[in-house]
Write a protein that holds these residues in place. Structure first.
Motif, PDB file in Angstrom:
ATOM      1  N   LYS A  15       1.840  -0.609  -2.690  1.00  0.00           N
ATOM      2  CA  LYS A  15       3.120  -1.177  -3.092  1.00  0.00           C
ATOM      3  C   LYS A  15       4.272  -0.355  -2.506  1.00  0.00           C
ATOM      4  N   GLN A  25       6.839  -1.529  -8.786  1.00  0.00           N
ATOM      5  CA  GLN A  25       5.653  -2.380  -8.710  1.00  0.00           C
ATOM      6  C   GLN A  25       4.379  -1.662  -9.164  1.00  0.00           C
ATOM      7  N   ALA A  49       0.596  -3.227 -10.369  1.00  0.00           N
ATOM      8  CA  ALA A  49      -0.531  -2.906  -9.486  1.00  0.00           C
ATOM      9  C   ALA A  49      -1.650  -2.218 -10.256  1.00  0.00           C
TER      10      ALA A  49
END
Length: 429
Positions: A371, A376, A380
């Motif tokens: 990422k 993020q 993830a």
């Protein structure tokens, strides 16, 4: 005779240790990979004499001599480098025969920037005599853009020291992608480095692709396919989709068989470095897709084809994300190869995906999500734990390590859910 590599100016490569190990194991070593990735330099560094078949001096005298009397070019202090051996294919059998006759290790280093299609003339594959190594462009650690605080090998064993790794700017990450890992671009301004990648593509299309089979391929159709591959970088797009993508996006037509032929040419020129699917060792009833994830050998080539500058990447974060993934997966392959691990990707029919899987030679495997932004990481990590739990429920072999490789993280650490977070600019082999 002046040597290719000035040992006082040589910049160490991760592959150095493996080259030495192979020289101690095999009678000859063949180092293969894309042009300009440093094959000749690393080979010259480890060699004590060299013969450059593609040398243009005296009307390509070296090549003509190799064609007339291959055994003569093998005579020299060992290890002896024979650069671009595929220009005279009989060299392979001559080396294999000499290795058998001498019965000693580390006699020759061969380099090759393409794989000949017709192998009928070869007497022997070289198995047991000639060890083959795949070389790639420079990783961020080799170029000095990763601190190397975190070892991938130790990470795959669940052994890392949590550490602050420093702030990373989006601009720098964009620069690393656009510049790429070609050694000749390392010390150049970004604008100049882009010229290296553009020149590379032109050379492949107008020269290398036209000589590899002795067939004059359609340069413009090849360029259309390269553009489609660039638009689909880091995806599992099929040949059929590439064919339709060209028609839909470029309003041109290239038939399926031509796409297949050109992909084979690009593969044999090491222009592509696709990521194979991971399946067999999960050992569960989860149905796993068998599509390869498509990559160029270096993200700089994708940028050159798409005319992507650092500014354009920063203003198009979706494309930035795909190219950042390509950068990370290039580095993972380089680092993993140093300890005989392999890099795959995972995608199943329940639409669950893992960006990268590192399989160790003892069968353990580690799952990596990639990422760009730190925002993020949570999603993830959740994806990784969900897939692990699903595989466990199916009775499969679960990953031994879960990790998110991030662009803009400033620390390497282990989360409460057991998922590691590591910045790509802190990773090494």
């Amino acid at each position: 005779m002046k040597r290719i590599a000035d040992k006082s100016k040589y910049k160490a490569r991760i592959m150095d240790e493996k080259v030495q190990k192979y020289l101690e194991t095999f009678g000859a070593v063949c180092i293969e990979g894309p042009k300009w990735c440093g094959k000749t330099w690393i080979s010259s560094y480890h060699a004590n004499s060299e013969y450059l078949i593609a040398d243009s001096s005296n009307n390509f005298q070296n090549r003509r001599l190799a064609e007339m009397s291959p055994d003569l070019v093998l005579d020299g202090e060992t290890p002896r480098l024979i650069d671009e051996w595929q220009e005279v294919e009989v060299i392979w059998d001559a080396v294999r025969y000499a290795v058998d006759q001498r019965g000693e290790k580390g006699q020759f280093i061969l380099t090759g920037s393409s794989t000949p299609k017709k192998k009928e003339q070869r007497v022997h594959s070289g198995a047991g005599r000639i060890g083959r190594l795949r070389m790639r462009t420079m990783s961020l650690y080799e170029s000095g853009d990763s601190s190397g605080k975190i070892s991938l090998r130790k990470l795959c064993e669940g052994k890392i020291n949590q550490a602050l790794t420093g702030e990373v700017s989006l601009r720098n990450l964009a620069n690393y992608i656009v510049r790429g890992g070609f050694p000749g671009a390392m010390d150049l301004p970004i604008d100049n480095a882009q010229l290296i990648a553009q020149s590379y593509i032109d050379a492949i299309l107008t020269d290398d692709a036209q000589r590899i089979d002795g067939v004059k391929y359609d340069i413009e159709k090849m360029r259309l396919l390269l553009r489609s591959l660039a638009r689909n970088e880091s995806t599992t797009v099929t040949k059929k989709k590439l064919t339709s993508d060209i028609k839909e996006t470029d309003a041109e037509s290239v038939d399926y068989d031509t796409v297949s032929t050109y992909l084979d040419v690009f593969d044999r020129l090491y222009l592509l470095d696709n990521q194979k699917p991971f399946a067999s060792n999960i050992r569960s009833s989860v149905r796993v897709k068998q599509a390869e994830k498509r990559h160029f050998c270096d993200p700089a080539l994708t940028c050159a084809i798409l005319k992507a500058t650092p500014d354009r990447l920063i203003n198009d974060l979706e494309t930035f994300g795909f190219l950042f993934e390509a950068l990370c997966e290039r580095d993972l392959k380089i680092y993993a190869d140093s300890f005989d691990a392999q890099v795959f990707h995972y995608q199943d029919y329940a639409n669950r995906e893992i960006d990268a899987v590192v399989e160790l030679n003892d069968g353990r495997w580690c799952a990596f999500e990639i990422k760009l932004g730190a925002n993020q990481i949570d999603k993830a990590a959740e994806n990784l734990t969900d897939i692990r739990d699903a595989i466990a429920e199916e009775g499969g072999k679960i990953p031994s390590v879960l990790c998110v490789i991030c662009g803009l993280s400033n620390a390497a650490y282990k989360r409460p859910d057991g998922v590691y977070v590591v910045p790509i600019t802190a990773l090494k082999n």
